[in-house]
Scaffold this active site. Structure first.
Site, mmCIF file in Angstrom:
data_model
loop_
_atom_site.group_PDB
_atom_site.id
_atom_site.type_symbol
_atom_site.label_atom_id
_atom_site.label_comp_id
_atom_site.label_asym_id
_atom_site.label_seq_id
_atom_site.Cartn_x
_atom_site.Cartn_y
_atom_site.Cartn_z
ATOM 1 C CG ASP A 25 -0.278 -0.317 2.533
ATOM 2 O OD1 ASP A 25 0.971 -0.326 2.582
ATOM 3 O OD2 ASP A 25 -0.982 -0.548 3.524
ATOM 4 C CG ASP A 35 -8.949 -0.239 12.096
ATOM 5 O OD1 ASP A 35 -7.961 -0.923 11.763
ATOM 6 O OD2 ASP A 35 -9.342 0.745 11.443
ATOM 7 C CG HIS A 73 -6.068 -1.131 8.957
ATOM 8 N ND1 HIS A 73 -6.189 0.082 9.600
ATOM 9 C CD2 HIS A 73 -4.743 -1.316 8.785
ATOM 10 C CE1 HIS A 73 -4.978 0.590 9.783
ATOM 11 N NE2 HIS A 73 -4.091 -0.239 9.304
ATOM 12 C CD GLU A 120 -8.783 2.328 7.439
ATOM 13 O OE1 GLU A 120 -8.654 1.406 8.277
ATOM 14 O OE2 GLU A 120 -8.323 3.462 7.623
#
Ligand code: GLP
Length: 247
Positions: free
Chosen positions: A56, A125, A127, A132
């Site tokens: 990414d 979280d 991800h 996300e």
């Protein structure tokens, strides 16, 4: 849950064994404090025939910006090993037809024969890459918008500069096609995400839980990151009793 060797050493061992056995291996590379510990433990290996794809990158951030994943990769991986930079593919982040360039990135992965080993960290979280919560579990490389929580978590790297809102990330579907996924996590801030990834229901709210569908995943965590796993005694027992052929 290695006490010793630590998370970085254990994961680097897996990557090193692959490159020793398959010198032209295709690696998927990740960024972050957790995977930094893996790169730091890669010693004296010949990476000259390895091909690499980065997971990414931020959109609209100069590649020379110290918070760019390109800069991270340069500092922690490319400058440490003899990888041929022409064989290192970064997700596209500029150009008028970003969507088309993302499709080209996917074609490049396929043309290289697919990813043998995908290194991964995990967000607080849950991800994966920059997928996300609520990301499609079938997603491919594309533009995503970061949550406020992720922008806040990554803010310290930006030294006061604005954290970009947009990123390009391999999709969950892309990651699931890697032949082996190697996820590393350390520290109590990751305990909840690790537990939900391994033991929680499969859910787009925890993108990393999609790894439950993958036939070959290795998760390496320290004690703090393992603290939320309800079956951790069983995982230790499995580790202690592995037959030799499986080690
Ligand atoms: C970023 C990256 C993720 C990485 C996560 C956790 O959001 N895009 O790929 O897993 O950070 O990084 P760290 O290991 O620094 O907590």
């Amino acid at each position: 849950m290695p006490a010793a060797p630590d998370v970085g050493t254990a994961a680097a061992g897996i990557m090193s064994r692959l490159v020793a056995e398959k010198p032209d291996a295709v690696l998927g590379l990740a960024t972050g404090a957790s995977v930094k510990r893996v790169y730091a433990e890669l010693h004296a290996l010949d990476f000259s025939r390895v091909t690499a794809f980065a997971l990414d990158e931020y959109v609209g951030l100069s590649r020379s910006h110290p918070a760019s994943f390109r800069a991270f990769m340069d500092e922690h991986f490319l400058s440490r090993v003899n990888v041929d930079r022409k064989r290192v593919h970064l997700p596209p982040t500029e150009g008028e037809d970003l969507a088309g360039l993302c499709e080209q990135f996917e074609r490049d992965i396929r043309a290289a024969g697919g990813i043998d080993l995908q290194l991964l960290g995990i967000g607080r979280d849950g991800h994966l890459g920059f997928n996300e919560p609520t990301s499609s579990l079938a997603s491919r490389t594309r533009i995503k918008t970061l949550t406020g929580r992720t922008r806040e978590a990554n803010r310290s790297a930006f030294g006061g500069d604005e954290v970009p809102r947009h990123v390009v990330t391999m999709g969950i579907g892309t990651i699931l096609e890697a032949r082996h996924c190697l996820l590393v996590a350390g520290g109590s801030a990751k305990a909840d995400a690790v537990a939900r990834m391994v033991e929680g229901p499969l859910s787009a709210m925890v993108p990393a839980s999609a790894l439950q569908l993958h036939p070959r995943v290795t998760v390496i965590v320290d004690e703090a990151a393992a603290a939320g796993l309800s079956m951790r005694d069983y995982y230790r027992e499995v580790q202690r009793n592995k037959p030799d052929w499986q080690r």
